[in-house]
Motif scaffolding. Structure first.
Motif, PDB file in Angstrom:
ATOM      1  N   MET A 147      12.138  38.220  17.895  1.00 55.94           N
ATOM      2  CA  MET A 147      12.114  38.482  19.332  1.00 55.94           C
ATOM      3  C   MET A 147      12.693  39.867  19.616  1.00 55.94           C
ATOM      4  O   MET A 147      13.655  40.278  18.983  1.00 55.94           O
ATOM      5  CB  MET A 147      12.933  37.413  20.068  1.00 55.94           C
ATOM      6  N   LEU A 148      12.052  40.544  20.560  1.00 59.65           N
ATOM      7  CA  LEU A 148      12.531  41.867  20.943  1.00 59.65           C
ATOM      8  C   LEU A 148      13.609  41.723  22.016  1.00 59.65           C
ATOM      9  O   LEU A 148      13.381  41.122  23.067  1.00 59.65           O
ATOM     10  CB  LEU A 148      11.375  42.707  21.487  1.00 59.65           C
ATOM     11  N   GLN A 149      14.753  42.301  21.747  1.00 60.04           N
ATOM     12  CA  GLN A 149      15.856  42.161  22.700  1.00 60.04           C
ATOM     13  C   GLN A 149      15.552  42.859  24.026  1.00 60.04           C
ATOM     14  O   GLN A 149      16.027  42.442  25.077  1.00 60.04           O
ATOM     15  CB  GLN A 149      17.151  42.709  22.082  1.00 60.04           C
ATOM     16  N   SER A 150      14.723  43.917  23.954  1.00 61.88           N
ATOM     17  CA  SER A 150      14.379  44.631  25.200  1.00 61.88           C
ATOM     18  C   SER A 150      13.600  43.735  26.163  1.00 61.88           C
ATOM     19  O   SER A 150      13.573  43.971  27.365  1.00 61.88           O
ATOM     20  CB  SER A 150      13.550  45.874  24.882  1.00 61.88           C
ATOM     21  N   LYS A 151      12.954  42.694  25.614  1.00 63.44           N
ATOM     22  CA  LYS A 151      12.145  41.803  26.451  1.00 63.44           C
ATOM     23  C   LYS A 151      12.902  40.554  26.891  1.00 63.44           C
ATOM     24  O   LYS A 151      12.391  39.747  27.658  1.00 63.44           O
ATOM     25  CB  LYS A 151      10.882  41.358  25.691  1.00 63.44           C
ATOM     26  N   LEU A 152      14.110  40.364  26.350  1.00 57.26           N
ATOM     27  CA  LEU A 152      14.886  39.166  26.671  1.00 57.26           C
ATOM     28  C   LEU A 152      15.396  39.278  28.108  1.00 57.26           C
ATOM     29  O   LEU A 152      16.119  40.221  28.430  1.00 57.26           O
ATOM     30  CB  LEU A 152      16.069  39.109  25.690  1.00 57.26           C
ATOM     31  N   PHE A 153      14.986  38.323  28.968  1.00 56.23           N
ATOM     32  CA  PHE A 153      15.389  38.489  30.372  1.00 56.23           C
ATOM     33  C   PHE A 153      16.872  38.223  30.593  1.00 56.23           C
ATOM     34  O   PHE A 153      17.488  38.755  31.494  1.00 56.23           O
ATOM     35  CB  PHE A 153      14.529  37.647  31.323  1.00 56.23           C
ATOM     36  N   SER A 154      17.464  37.385  29.727  1.00 55.47           N
ATOM     37  CA  SER A 154      18.902  37.134  29.902  1.00 55.47           C
ATOM     38  C   SER A 154      19.664  38.338  29.363  1.00 55.47           C
ATOM     39  O   SER A 154      19.320  38.886  28.326  1.00 55.47           O
ATOM     40  CB  SER A 154      19.304  35.876  29.142  1.00 55.47           C
ATOM     41  N   LYS A 155      20.669  38.748  30.111  1.00 60.20           N
ATOM     42  CA  LYS A 155      21.450  39.921  29.709  1.00 60.20           C
ATOM     43  C   LYS A 155      22.889  39.502  29.445  1.00 60.20           C
ATOM     44  O   LYS A 155      23.383  38.554  30.044  1.00 60.20           O
ATOM     45  CB  LYS A 155      21.443  40.983  30.827  1.00 60.20           C
ATOM     46  N   THR A 156      23.558  40.251  28.581  1.00 59.48           N
ATOM     47  CA  THR A 156      24.990  40.007  28.412  1.00 59.48           C
ATOM     48  C   THR A 156      25.716  40.580  29.623  1.00 59.48           C
ATOM     49  O   THR A 156      25.217  41.485  30.282  1.00 59.48           O
ATOM     50  CB  THR A 156      25.521  40.726  27.150  1.00 59.48           C
ATOM     51  N   ARG A 157      26.862  40.008  29.915  1.00 61.25           N
ATOM     52  CA  ARG A 157      27.655  40.562  31.018  1.00 61.25           C
ATOM     53  C   ARG A 157      29.110  40.629  30.585  1.00 61.25           C
ATOM     54  O   ARG A 157      29.591  39.777  29.851  1.00 61.25           O
ATOM     55  CB  ARG A 157      27.469  39.747  32.297  1.00 61.25           C
ATOM     56  N   PHE A 158      29.781  41.683  31.021  1.00 70.08           N
ATOM     57  CA  PHE A 158      31.132  41.872  30.502  1.00 70.08           C
ATOM     58  C   PHE A 158      32.231  41.362  31.406  1.00 70.08           C
ATOM     59  O   PHE A 158      33.316  41.040  30.943  1.00 70.08           O
ATOM     60  CB  PHE A 158      31.341  43.307  30.015  1.00 70.08           C
ATOM     61  N   GLU A 159      31.930  41.223  32.659  1.00 66.71           N
ATOM     62  CA  GLU A 159      32.938  40.609  33.521  1.00 66.71           C
ATOM     63  C   GLU A 159      32.783  39.092  33.401  1.00 66.71           C
ATOM     64  O   GLU A 159      31.672  38.573  33.252  1.00 66.71           O
ATOM     65  CB  GLU A 159      32.814  41.102  34.966  1.00 66.71           C
ATOM     66  N   ALA A 160      33.908  38.387  33.402  1.00 67.11           N
ATOM     67  CA  ALA A 160      33.854  36.931  33.320  1.00 67.11           C
ATOM     68  C   ALA A 160      33.338  36.370  34.637  1.00 67.11           C
ATOM     69  O   ALA A 160      33.683  36.893  35.695  1.00 67.11           O
ATOM     70  CB  ALA A 160      35.250  36.397  33.044  1.00 67.11           C
ATOM     71  N   PRO A 161      32.502  35.325  34.593  1.00 63.85           N
ATOM     72  CA  PRO A 161      32.054  34.727  35.852  1.00 63.85           C
ATOM     73  C   PRO A 161      33.259  34.187  36.633  1.00 63.85           C
ATOM     74  O   PRO A 161      34.083  33.484  36.068  1.00 63.85           O
ATOM     75  CB  PRO A 161      31.124  33.601  35.423  1.00 63.85           C
ATOM     76  N   LYS A 162      33.337  34.525  37.896  1.00 63.16           N
ATOM     77  CA  LYS A 162      34.538  34.243  38.698  1.00 63.16           C
ATOM     78  C   LYS A 162      34.865  32.760  38.805  1.00 63.16           C
ATOM     79  O   LYS A 162      36.010  32.354  38.738  1.00 63.16           O
ATOM     80  CB  LYS A 162      34.350  34.796  40.116  1.00 63.16           C
ATOM     81  N   ASP A 163      33.824  31.956  38.968  1.00 60.58           N
ATOM     82  CA  ASP A 163      34.075  30.547  39.261  1.00 60.58           C
ATOM     83  C   ASP A 163      34.124  29.682  38.004  1.00 60.58           C
ATOM     84  O   ASP A 163      34.180  28.468  38.082  1.00 60.58           O
ATOM     85  CB  ASP A 163      32.973  30.027  40.190  1.00 60.58           C
ATOM     86  N   GLU A 164      34.098  30.302  36.816  1.00 60.82           N
ATOM     87  CA  GLU A 164      34.079  29.486  35.597  1.00 60.82           C
ATOM     88  C   GLU A 164      35.462  29.487  34.967  1.00 60.82           C
ATOM     89  O   GLU A 164      36.019  30.533  34.677  1.00 60.82           O
ATOM     90  CB  GLU A 164      33.044  30.048  34.619  1.00 60.82           C
ATOM     91  N   VAL A 165      36.013  28.283  34.751  1.00 64.23           N
ATOM     92  CA  VAL A 165      37.366  28.222  34.222  1.00 64.23           C
ATOM     93  C   VAL A 165      37.419  27.824  32.751  1.00 64.23           C
ATOM     94  O   VAL A 165      38.449  27.948  32.101  1.00 64.23           O
ATOM     95  CB  VAL A 165      38.263  27.261  35.044  1.00 64.23           C
ATOM     96  N   SER A 166      36.307  27.356  32.195  1.00 63.98           N
ATOM     97  CA  SER A 166      36.369  26.923  30.802  1.00 63.98           C
ATOM     98  C   SER A 166      35.915  28.048  29.882  1.00 63.98           C
ATOM     99  O   SER A 166      34.990  28.798  30.193  1.00 63.98           O
ATOM    100  CB  SER A 166      35.516  25.678  30.592  1.00 63.98           C
ATOM    101  N   LYS A 167      36.573  28.113  28.729  1.00 66.29           N
ATOM    102  CA  LYS A 167      36.259  29.186  27.777  1.00 66.29           C
ATOM    103  C   LYS A 167      34.848  29.036  27.212  1.00 66.29           C
ATOM    104  O   LYS A 167      34.117  30.015  27.084  1.00 66.29           O
ATOM    105  CB  LYS A 167      37.290  29.147  26.640  1.00 66.29           C
ATOM    106  N   ASN A 168      34.446  27.789  26.889  1.00 65.19           N
ATOM    107  CA  ASN A 168      33.131  27.627  26.253  1.00 65.19           C
ATOM    108  C   ASN A 168      32.015  28.090  27.179  1.00 65.19           C
ATOM    109  O   ASN A 168      31.124  28.835  26.775  1.00 65.19           O
ATOM    110  CB  ASN A 168      32.924  26.199  25.736  1.00 65.19           C
ATOM    111  N   ALA A 169      32.069  27.684  28.443  1.00 65.14           N
ATOM    112  CA  ALA A 169      31.000  28.089  29.363  1.00 65.14           C
ATOM    113  C   ALA A 169      31.090  29.577  29.659  1.00 65.14           C
ATOM    114  O   ALA A 169      30.072  30.265  29.734  1.00 65.14           O
ATOM    115  CB  ALA A 169      31.070  27.275  30.651  1.00 65.14           C
ATOM    116  N   GLU A 170      32.310  30.075  29.780  1.00 60.00           N
ATOM    117  CA  GLU A 170      32.457  31.496  30.083  1.00 60.00           C
ATOM    118  C   GLU A 170      31.821  32.361  29.001  1.00 60.00           C
ATOM    119  O   GLU A 170      31.051  33.277  29.286  1.00 60.00           O
ATOM    120  CB  GLU A 170      33.944  31.851  30.230  1.00 60.00           C
TER     121      GLU A 170
END
Ligand code: ATP
Ligand code: MG
Length: 419
Positions: A1-24
């Motif tokens: 799979m080509l990463q340039s075509k992957l619609f999901s992107k990594t994000r560096f800020e933690a999601p604000k409303d997520e408190v669990s490490k696994n989901a974060e």
């Protein structure tokens, strides 16, 4: 799979409303999307992990003669009423809905009653037994607290197997086979050494004990007491003098650990077959209730458990059998087209060798690519740049052993094929 075509992107800020490490960490790596508390969607990378976990579980269930099925999620009220489990006071996590004509339905939180009802059409004689159907399916539970990410979803994936036997002896021997199959599953997905077969409460099903598979993690909601030498673990809920005596251990020999329940197996006996009338005729023509067992594994909880156990700050490592891809090919072409072409040839070569590969073909800085690769967590990495091409090789990093080597592509392919 080509990463340039992957619609999901990594994000560096933690999601604000997520408190669990696994989901974060799974959200940051683009594996899952949080729709609302306790409800997650699986994105391309996360779904590949889920499918790989299912593949391992399916292989082990088939080895013990499981037959895969898929049951409906909408369930009839009458079936649950017969087993006394429709009442919200008895089962407190039901999601219920209504047909246009007003009659009530339940959204499946488990399937033993529904399947027992179905099996009445297929089981009538001892010759029809034993049989071991199983499925991978979404379960709905209106959990009071959903703060542990994939550990406790309101909608989650479970593998549930049910055993239908003519005799207690068959139930008991299948139960032992299921324990072996479960141990194989946890071994293969990298949780073997930290997962304990644990004596737990039999719940409402009339047996004294059930068995859970508990994986050690400080994020878990359970407390277990482990006897390391004897490899025995006891859930806090059944920790008492009687249980200790039965297992031949004393309190001073046990260590307390926090853990998450990744699987649970029960001897149901005739709890469901009696009220539902699931019977068979034995060799003498005598009518008897079918003897049942139930065997669950939390598929999505397992993905969360691996993320929880293997993840560190900005770092993930998937075990080979369940990683979304075997190898992450990181191309550093810096805009040089002839270099890009060489890297693309390597991508094709890996695919031809049937090695699953995520190719970071993006026009991005090397630092950004390495940072994303750490977050995504594929266990093997191949780095190709102008420099490696000039030296007629690739840089190969085994992220499990942390060993980095300059090798020919052929050699790396041989290593990866041997996995
Ligand atoms: P728990 O004790 O954690 O609430 P349970 O005993 O109700 O779980 P079972 O009905 O035995 O769970 O379900 C089988 C398996 O499904 C569990 O061992 C667990 O791995 C998984 N599971 C149960 N509830 C959830 C949930 N809300 N979210 C994700 N996985 C779950
Ligand atoms: Mg349980």
């Amino acid at each position: 799979m080509l990463q340039s075509k992957l619609f999901s992107k990594t994000r560096f800020e933690a999601p604000k409303d997520e408190v669990s490490k696994n989901a974060e960490s799974l959200i940051r790596a683009g594996f899952i999307h949080k729709d609302m508390a306790g409800v997650y969607s699986y994105l391309p990378l996360g779904l590949r992990v889920i499918k790989n976990i299912e593949k391992v579980v399916r292989e082990e269930m088939n080895k013990i003669l499981g037959q895969e099925i898929e049951l409906s999620s909408l369930q009839e009220k009458t079936v649950w009423e017969k087993t006394g489990r429709w009442d919200d006071k008895i089962v407190d996590n039901w999601f219920k809905t209504k047909l246009k004509n007003g009659s009530e339905l339940g959204l499946a939180y488990t399937h033993e009653a529904a399947l027992a009802e179905i099996m009445k059409e297929y089981i009538s004689s001892y010759r029809d037994l034993p049989t071991y159907p199983y499925q991978f399916q979404t379960k709905f539970r209106n959990e009071l607290r959903a703060k542990s990410g994939l550990f406790r979803g309101r909608e989650f994936l479970m593998k549930d197997m049910y055993s239908f036997s003519a005799t207690e002896a068959d139930l008991n021997s299948f139960y032992e086979n299921a324990i072996v199959a479960y141990k194989n599953v946890f071994q293969r997905i990298g949780l073997g050494s930290m997962t304990y077969l644990t004596v737990a409460s039999g719940g409402t099903f009339g047996t004294k004990y059930s068995h859970e598979f508990q994986t050690l993690t400080s994020a878990g909601e359970d407390l277990i007491y482990i006897h390391k030498e004897k490899n025995i673990a006891i859930n806090k809920e059944v920790l008492n003098d009687e249980t200790l005596a039965e297992l031949g251990v004393s309190m001073s020999e046990l260590v307390e650990e926090k853990s998450v329940e990744v699987g649970n197996i029960y001897k149901l006996g005739t709890f469901y077959s009696l009220p539902l009338g699931l019977n068979f005729k034995d060799e003498k023509g005598e009518v008897k209730p079918v003897i049942m067992g139930s065997y669950g594994i939390g598929i999505s909880r397992l993905m969360g458990t691996i993320a929880e156990v293997n993840g560190r700050e900005n770092f993930m490592l998937w075990p080979e059998e369940i990683s979304p891809f075997m190898v992450h090919l990181i191309g550093i072409s810096n805009g040089d087209e002839s270099v890009f072409k060489e890297i693309n040839d390597i991508y094709n070569e890996l695919q031809k060798s049937n090695i699953t590969v995520l190719f970071d073909d993006r026009d991005a800085r090397a630092g950004e690519k390495f940072r994303d690769a750490d977050l995504i967590g594929i266990p093997h990495q191949i780095v190709v740049s102008k420099k490696t091409i000039e030296s007629k090789g690739v840089e190969y990093l085994n992220r499990i052993s942390s060993i980095k080597e300059n090798l020919t592509l052929e050699k790396v392919i041989i290593i990866l094929k041997s996995k």
